[in-house]
Design a protein around this motif. Structure first.
Motif, short mmCIF file in Angstrom:
data_model
loop_
_atom_site.label_atom_id
_atom_site.label_comp_id
_atom_site.label_asym_id
_atom_site.label_seq_id
_atom_site.Cartn_x
_atom_site.Cartn_y
_atom_site.Cartn_z
N PHE A 177 -7.17 13.68 -0.10
CA PHE A 177 -5.30 13.52 -0.12
C PHE A 177 -4.88 14.19 -1.63
N ALA A 178 -3.92 14.98 -1.78
CA ALA A 178 -4.38 15.66 -2.58
C ALA A 178 -2.31 14.71 -2.62
N TYR A 179 -1.96 13.60 -4.04
CA TYR A 179 -1.23 13.16 -4.67
C TYR A 179 -0.91 13.16 -5.85
N LEU A 180 1.19 13.36 -5.75
CA LEU A 180 1.39 13.60 -6.90
C LEU A 180 1.65 11.86 -8.09
N LEU A 181 1.47 12.06 -9.21
CA LEU A 181 1.11 10.76 -10.05
C LEU A 181 3.18 10.56 -10.57
N LYS A 182 3.48 9.65 -9.49
CA LYS A 182 4.89 9.25 -9.94
C LYS A 182 4.67 7.96 -10.57
N GLY A 183 4.30 6.87 -9.71
CA GLY A 183 4.48 5.58 -10.76
C GLY A 183 3.79 4.77 -10.33
N ARG A 184 3.44 3.20 -10.36
CA ARG A 184 2.54 2.36 -11.10
C ARG A 184 1.53 2.28 -9.58
N GLY A 185 1.53 3.26 -8.44
CA GLY A 185 0.48 2.77 -7.58
C GLY A 185 -0.18 4.43 -7.96
N THR A 186 0.39 5.18 -7.62
CA THR A 186 -0.48 6.09 -8.27
C THR A 186 -0.69 6.59 -9.29
N GLU A 187 -0.62 6.02 -10.47
CA GLU A 187 -0.50 5.81 -11.96
C GLU A 187 -2.61 5.06 -12.00
N GLU B 187 9.79 11.48 4.43
CA GLU B 187 8.57 11.56 4.12
C GLU B 187 9.40 9.91 3.18
N GLU B 188 9.53 8.67 4.06
CA GLU B 188 10.67 7.82 3.59
C GLU B 188 9.43 6.92 2.65
N HIS B 189 10.05 5.78 1.97
CA HIS B 189 9.49 4.58 1.08
C HIS B 189 9.21 3.95 2.56
N ARG C 234 1.00 -0.96 -0.35
CA ARG C 234 -0.45 0.14 0.05
C ARG C 234 0.59 1.94 -0.28
N ARG C 235 0.64 2.73 -0.69
CA ARG C 235 1.15 4.14 -0.60
C ARG C 235 0.62 4.85 0.52
N PRO C 236 1.45 5.18 0.91
CA PRO C 236 1.14 6.30 1.92
C PRO C 236 0.91 7.57 1.71
N PHE C 237 0.01 7.60 2.12
CA PHE C 237 -0.48 9.87 1.50
C PHE C 237 -0.60 10.42 2.78
N SER C 238 -0.61 11.52 3.13
CA SER C 238 -1.14 12.64 4.54
C SER C 238 -2.53 12.21 4.55
N VAL C 239 -2.85 13.03 4.80
CA VAL C 239 -4.10 13.83 5.53
C VAL C 239 -3.76 14.89 4.78
C1 FAD Z 1 4.29 9.25 5.60
C2 FAD Z 1 4.33 10.00 4.18
C3 FAD Z 1 3.28 10.76 3.59
C4 FAD Z 1 3.03 11.04 1.55
N1 FAD Z 1 1.83 12.04 1.51
C5 FAD Z 1 2.31 12.22 0.38
C6 FAD Z 1 1.26 12.91 0.03
O1 FAD Z 1 0.77 13.47 0.77
N2 FAD Z 1 1.09 13.17 -1.18
C7 FAD Z 1 1.88 12.26 -2.02
O2 FAD Z 1 1.59 13.00 -3.65
N3 FAD Z 1 3.25 11.64 -1.54
C8 FAD Z 1 2.78 11.33 -0.46
N4 FAD Z 1 3.81 10.76 0.51
C9 FAD Z 1 4.77 9.99 -1.29
C10 FAD Z 1 4.04 8.25 -1.68
O3 FAD Z 1 3.61 7.81 -0.72
C11 FAD Z 1 4.70 8.01 -2.67
O4 FAD Z 1 5.41 9.04 -3.82
C12 FAD Z 1 3.98 6.91 -3.35
O5 FAD Z 1 4.11 5.44 -3.00
C13 FAD Z 1 4.03 6.84 -5.05
O6 FAD Z 1 3.90 4.97 -5.60
P1 FAD Z 1 4.01 4.99 -6.64
O7 FAD Z 1 3.39 4.04 -6.88
O8 FAD Z 1 2.94 6.00 -7.28
O9 FAD Z 1 5.78 4.54 -6.90
P2 FAD Z 1 6.54 4.16 -6.87
O10 FAD Z 1 7.78 4.99 -6.53
O11 FAD Z 1 6.71 3.42 -8.01
O12 FAD Z 1 6.51 3.97 -6.00
C14 FAD Z 1 6.92 3.85 -4.52
C15 FAD Z 1 6.89 2.96 -3.85
O13 FAD Z 1 7.38 1.55 -4.50
C16 FAD Z 1 8.67 1.57 -2.89
N5 FAD Z 1 9.52 1.36 -3.73
C17 FAD Z 1 10.37 2.44 -4.38
N6 FAD Z 1 11.80 2.70 -4.31
C18 FAD Z 1 11.88 2.24 -3.51
C19 FAD Z 1 13.62 2.15 -2.64
N7 FAD Z 1 14.26 2.98 -3.35
N8 FAD Z 1 13.38 1.92 -1.74
C20 FAD Z 1 12.56 1.43 -1.19
N9 FAD Z 1 11.49 1.09 -1.67
C21 FAD Z 1 10.88 1.46 -2.69
C22 FAD Z 1 7.83 2.21 -2.22
O14 FAD Z 1 6.90 0.94 -1.41
C23 FAD Z 1 7.14 3.17 -2.66
O15 FAD Z 1 6.40 3.43 -1.45
C24 FAD Z 1 3.92 10.75 1.15
C25 FAD Z 1 4.97 9.43 1.73
C26 FAD Z 1 5.72 9.53 2.66
C27 FAD Z 1 6.07 8.11 3.76
#
Ligand code: FAD
Ligand code: FES
Length: 256
Positions: free
Chosen positions: A68-78, A218-220, A51-56
């Motif tokens: 939740f406001a989220y940035l389109l980053k990778g697979r999960g947010t897509e 905001e760690e992984h 699961r992916r973490p997002f702040s309120v």
């Molecule tokens: C407490 C907290 C609050 C957050 N709040 C927000 C928010 O409000 N809005 C927002 O846009 N983003 C937030 N983020 C960041 C958000 O969680 C990530 O941008 C999101 O998980 C990306 O998911 P993805 O599948 O789209 O991206 P991807 O980069 O494809 O996947 C990210 C996930 O892949 C894994 N991963 C990828 N690279 C690594 C690595 N180097 N080491 C370990 N694991 C890895 C982890 O499980 C990680 O969560 C927050 C993060 C944290 C920790």
């Protein structure tokens, strides 16, 4: 902390690469606090597994709604961008600790950079609504990545939007603004998220002016509940987990 089922009310493109999802989820909307986060299951299946973490970003206890406001980053947010009204989403939360405002505080500043804005905006809004002076310094790569200006201005915050593209996000400018408001006696606490450079500035100013300040990380994350130790950060008391001991840490506690 509960594993809840939220219902999507809306899921819209905001600007740049940012989206805003609004869910109905009474259990979380009625218990979450500023700075806490949830773990969001982005799809029905096991891809992605974690699961992916997002702040309120904002919450509305009376209507049981949460944003939740989220940035389109990778697979999960897509996959999240594909969610539509009425869809059900598994969310685990509220997780982590939260931002607190001291009883004698009359004014705060929040500093958010990029997705970090999503963590601190809710605190700036709360402070303004409680009639505290509330300064929100919001920074991003370009004007579109500086989210939250509209509702924070409406709430009564002093909002400063900065971005790299227009060359306004330099750290010296931020230091000048903060120093001015601190020396005018407007601010006693600063809260920061999304940039180590801004975190270091907050630390310097907090030492110089004896402010009680905090940073959110905001760690992984994997488990999100303090078990896997995959999200540690170094503190003056040794390693701590961002998901369970944080994400909010006293600015003097952490190495930046
Ligand atoms: C407490 C907290 C609050 C957050 N709040 C927000 C928010 O409000 N809005 C927002 O846009 N983003 C937030 N983020 C960041 C958000 O969680 C990530 O941008 C999101 O998980 C990306 O998911 P993805 O599948 O789209 O991206 P991807 O980069 O494809 O996947 C990210 C996930 O892949 C894994 N991963 C990828 N690279 C690594 C690595 N180097 N080491 C370990 N694991 C890895 C982890 O499980 C990680 O969560 C927050 C993060 C944290 C920790
Ligand atoms: S994500 Fe497992 S300990 Fe933090």
């Amino acid at each position: 902390m509960k594993d809840c089922l939220g219902t999507v009310i809306s899921n819209e493109f905001l600007s740049d690469r940012y989206y805003l999802i609004r869910l109905k989820c009474d259990e979380i909307a009625s218990t979450i606090k500023e700075g806490q986060f949830v773990l969001f299951r982005c799809s029905d299946g096991n891809d992605p597994l974690l699961r992916r973490p997002f702040s309120v970003y904002r919450y509305f206890p009376q209507s049981g709604e949460i944003e939740f406001a989220y940035l389109l980053k990778g697979r999960g947010t897509e996959l999240m961008t594909r969610l539509k009204q009425g869809d059900k989403v598994e969310i685990l939360g509220p997780l982590g600790n939260y931002f607190e405002i001291g009883e004698s505080t009359t004014g705060i500043a929040v500093l958010g950079r990029g997705v970090g804005i999503a963590s601190v905006a809710v605190l700036a809004e709360k402070a303004a609504k409680e009639n505290l002076y509330s300064l929100a310094i919001l920074s991003g790569r370009n004007p579109g990545s500086v989210i939250g200006k509209d509702f924070l201005t409406e709430a009564g915050c002093e909002v400063v939007g900065l971005n790299d593209e227009e060359g306004t996000s330099g750290i010296d400018g931020i230091r000048d603004i903060l120093t001015d408001r601190i020396e005018k006696g407007l601010i006693q606490q600063i809260y920061s998220c999304g940039s180590n450079r801004m975190g270091k500035l907050v630390k310097d100013l907090s030492i110089k002016y004896n402010l009680d300040s905090y940073i959110s990380f905001e760690e992984h994350m994997a488990c999100g509940i303090g078990v896997c130790k995959g999200c540690t950060c170094m503190t003056k008391d040794g390693y701590k987990t961002v998901c369970h001991d944080g994400p909010v840490f006293g600015i003097g506690e952490v190495d930046l």
